[in-house]
Design a protein around this motif. Structure first.
Motif, PDB file in Angstrom:
ATOM      1  N   LEU A   1      39.218  33.233  39.124  1.00 31.13           N
ATOM      2  CA  LEU A   1      38.708  34.337  39.945  1.00 31.13           C
ATOM      3  C   LEU A   1      39.040  34.127  41.415  1.00 31.13           C
ATOM      4  O   LEU A   1      38.292  34.543  42.300  1.00 31.13           O
ATOM      5  N   ASP A   2      40.182  33.494  41.670  1.00 32.30           N
ATOM      6  CA  ASP A   2      40.624  33.219  43.041  1.00 32.30           C
ATOM      7  C   ASP A   2      41.919  33.964  43.350  1.00 32.30           C
ATOM      8  O   ASP A   2      42.807  33.459  44.039  1.00 32.30           O
ATOM      9  N   ASN A   3      42.025  35.177  42.849  1.00 27.24           N
ATOM     10  CA  ASN A   3      43.277  35.929  42.970  1.00 27.24           C
ATOM     11  C   ASN A   3      43.567  36.434  44.368  1.00 27.24           C
ATOM     12  O   ASN A   3      44.709  36.804  44.660  1.00 27.24           O
ATOM     13  N   SER A   4      42.575  36.472  45.251  1.00 28.13           N
ATOM     14  CA  SER A   4      42.858  36.863  46.631  1.00 28.13           C
ATOM     15  C   SER A   4      43.593  35.754  47.375  1.00 28.13           C
ATOM     16  O   SER A   4      44.190  35.999  48.422  1.00 28.13           O
TER      17      SER A   4
ATOM     18  N   GLY B   1      29.415  29.769  55.199  1.00 30.35           N
ATOM     19  CA  GLY B   1      30.555  30.148  54.387  1.00 30.35           C
ATOM     20  C   GLY B   1      30.075  30.941  53.181  1.00 30.35           C
ATOM     21  O   GLY B   1      28.890  31.271  53.069  1.00 30.35           O
ATOM     22  N   THR B   2      30.971  31.256  52.276  1.00 31.79           N
ATOM     23  CA  THR B   2      30.601  32.015  51.082  1.00 31.79           C
ATOM     24  C   THR B   2      31.412  31.551  49.880  1.00 31.79           C
ATOM     25  O   THR B   2      32.421  30.868  50.018  1.00 31.79           O
ATOM     26  N   VAL B   3      30.951  31.960  48.710  1.00 32.60           N
ATOM     27  CA  VAL B   3      31.729  31.830  47.475  1.00 32.60           C
ATOM     28  C   VAL B   3      32.425  33.167  47.266  1.00 32.60           C
ATOM     29  O   VAL B   3      31.791  34.218  47.351  1.00 32.60           O
ATOM     30  N   ARG B   4      33.722  33.126  47.002  1.00 33.60           N
ATOM     31  CA  ARG B   4      34.496  34.365  46.894  1.00 33.60           C
ATOM     32  C   ARG B   4      35.017  34.565  45.474  1.00 33.60           C
ATOM     33  O   ARG B   4      35.521  33.639  44.850  1.00 33.60           O
ATOM     34  N   LEU B   5      34.890  35.800  44.993  1.00 35.20           N
ATOM     35  CA  LEU B   5      35.385  36.188  43.671  1.00 35.20           C
ATOM     36  C   LEU B   5      36.432  37.277  43.824  1.00 35.20           C
ATOM     37  O   LEU B   5      36.258  38.205  44.617  1.00 35.20           O
ATOM     38  N   CYS B   6      37.501  37.182  43.055  1.00 36.21           N
ATOM     39  CA  CYS B   6      38.497  38.244  43.049  1.00 36.21           C
ATOM     40  C   CYS B   6      39.209  38.269  41.706  1.00 36.21           C
ATOM     41  O   CYS B   6      39.919  37.323  41.358  1.00 36.21           O
ATOM     42  N   PRO B   7      39.036  39.329  40.906  1.00 41.42           N
ATOM     43  CA  PRO B   7      39.746  39.447  39.631  1.00 41.42           C
ATOM     44  C   PRO B   7      41.183  39.906  39.853  1.00 41.42           C
ATOM     45  O   PRO B   7      41.574  40.249  40.966  1.00 41.42           O
ATOM     46  N   SER B   8      41.959  39.924  38.783  1.00 40.44           N
ATOM     47  CA  SER B   8      43.334  40.417  38.854  1.00 40.44           C
ATOM     48  C   SER B   8      43.586  41.358  37.687  1.00 40.44           C
ATOM     49  O   SER B   8      42.685  41.661  36.886  1.00 40.44           O
ATOM     50  N   ALA B   9      44.835  41.791  37.545  1.00 45.32           N
ATOM     51  CA  ALA B   9      45.213  42.666  36.430  1.00 45.32           C
ATOM     52  C   ALA B   9      44.956  42.001  35.089  1.00 45.32           C
ATOM     53  O   ALA B   9      44.765  42.680  34.071  1.00 45.32           O
ATOM     54  N   PHE B  10      44.924  40.661  35.062  1.00 44.73           N
ATOM     55  CA  PHE B  10      44.790  39.927  33.812  1.00 44.73           C
ATOM     56  C   PHE B  10      43.359  39.471  33.529  1.00 44.73           C
ATOM     57  O   PHE B  10      43.086  38.908  32.474  1.00 44.73           O
ATOM     58  N   THR B  11      42.441  39.682  34.451  1.00 40.90           N
ATOM     59  CA  THR B  11      41.052  39.283  34.249  1.00 40.90           C
ATOM     60  C   THR B  11      40.379  40.236  33.257  1.00 40.90           C
ATOM     61  O   THR B  11      40.605  41.445  33.290  1.00 40.90           O
TER      62      THR B  11
END
Length: 376
Positions: free
Chosen positions: A4-7, A351-361
């Motif tokens: 979930l680190d696609n960014s 700071g923060t925890v970052r989530l980023c899905p992708s086309a495959f998530t």
């Protein structure tokens, strides 16, 4: 692994991207633009095809697309190549260090000063915040298309209109938007677009580009061999050669072209909608968790890219990420190379925890993430 680190970098890559890079290493491992033999010319043709794909996607001329190592290199070229001594720059309050550190260096060296325009959820107000900072010596406006920490999108077209109205060069950092949301250089009033290949464009690491509108000239910050005008001591004055010293990474560039093909085949809007639906699900689940702290409203189309930042319990963001990593879930924690954004949203201390899905998530992966988080 649930990724979930696609960014930061999209993973996995499409099969066509992997295959294209391997084929390029095997069949096109020749210096493009440097030899008159058939294999070198073929490599040059393939590189030009990728220039055309980028130009078509973002509305530039092919010859005005130059390849770079990444978006950071492109932004350095765009900013340092545009500013003369005594100039003034305006940036947004959400910029990545790829912009903020560059303008700070220019200020420290006595070359140019800068001001920071505050972001607002009101697009007209954001544009007005840029306009009110314009001075007689303002020569450049730089803004990110979307925050790499909180996902909020800036009104690029409106900010570009401000720049155009005042005849100021406009640079856009499209690290989180290129390949995901529509970008039209002419309609958006963009003079220079900078983007990486390894994020929303699904290409390899070590790739990126800088694209310029017709009539834009840049001073060089890197000089070297181009295969053209080799008898001259000065860097060529024409694009893309002026901004492409040294040997190009054929396999990486060709993989970037395959990434664009993947996006075009699936449809950028379909990918965006898929990722935003997963972000909405994650946001709803986090909102229902009393131990989770969120910092932005729920993502809306054309207002956010699919990124969420949060914190959990009283844990430091790095602790949350480490606990998730123990469960084979990959997220990013800390400051994400964007302290300005953290200052603006009040998370500079944590700071923060970052989530980023992708086309495959998948939705199932997001459900596993939520269940795992509840157990931490």
């Amino acid at each position: 692994m649930i990724y979930l680190d696609n960014s930061a970098t999209t993973y996995p890559k499409p099969a066509a991207v992997l295959n294209s890079a391997q084929r390029a290493m095997k069949d096109l491992g020749f210096n493009s633009g440097r030899g008159g033999y058939r294999q070198s010319l073929k490599a040059s043709e393939k590189i030009f095809e990728v220039r055309r794909k980028i130009a078509d996607m973002f509305n530039f001329q092919e010859q005005n697309v130059a390849f770079t190592m990444n978006c950071t290199y492109a932004l350095n070229m765009a900013i340092k190549g545009s500013v003369k001594k005594g100039g003034h720059i305006i940036i947004s309050s959400l910029e990545h260090n790829a912009v903020w550190r560059v303008v700070n260096k220019l200020k420290a060296d006595g070359i140019a000063d800068f001001d920071i325009a505050p972001f607002s959820y009101d697009d007209d107000k954001t544009a007005a915040n840029f306009e009110r900072l314009i001075k007689s010596n303002t020569c450049l406006i730089v803004c990110t298309g979307a925050s790499n920490v909180f996902g909020v999108m800036l009104p690029v077209r409106k900010i570009g209109a401000v720049a155009k109205r005042h005849s100021i060069r406009f640079v856009v950092d499209a690290a989180q938007t290129a390949g995901l949301v529509p970008i039209d250089a002419e309609k958006d009033n963009i003079d220079i677009l900078c983007a990486p290949g390894h994020k929303c464009l699904y290409g390899a690491m070590g790739t990126g580009f800088i694209a310029t509108a017709q009539g834009i000239t840049l001073d060089t910050i890197i000089e070297g061999g181009t295969g053209s005008n080799s008898q001259d001591a000065a860097q060529p004055d024409f694009l893309p050669d002026r901004l492409e010293p040294g040997t190009l990474p054929n396999s990486g560039i060709i993989s970037l072209g395959a990434g664009i093909d993947f996006i075009n085949s699936r449809g950028a809007d379909n990918i965006y909608s898929h990722e935003l639906s997963l972000t909405s699900y994650l946001y709803d689940m986090l909102s229902a968790n009393e131990n989770a702290a969120l910092y932005c409203p729920k993502a809306q189309k054309s207002k956010f890219v699919p990124i969420i930042s949060f914190n959990y319990k009283d844990y430091e963001s790095e602790k949350t990420a480490a606990l998730l990593a123990e469960n084979d879930i990959a997220v990013r924690a800390g400051y994400h190379c964007a302290p300005l954004a953290h200052k603006y949203f009040g998370t500079f201390a944590t700071g923060t925890v970052r989530l980023c899905p992708s086309a495959f998530t998948t939705k199932q992966e997001c459900e596993i993430f939520i269940k795992t988080l509840k157990k931490l």
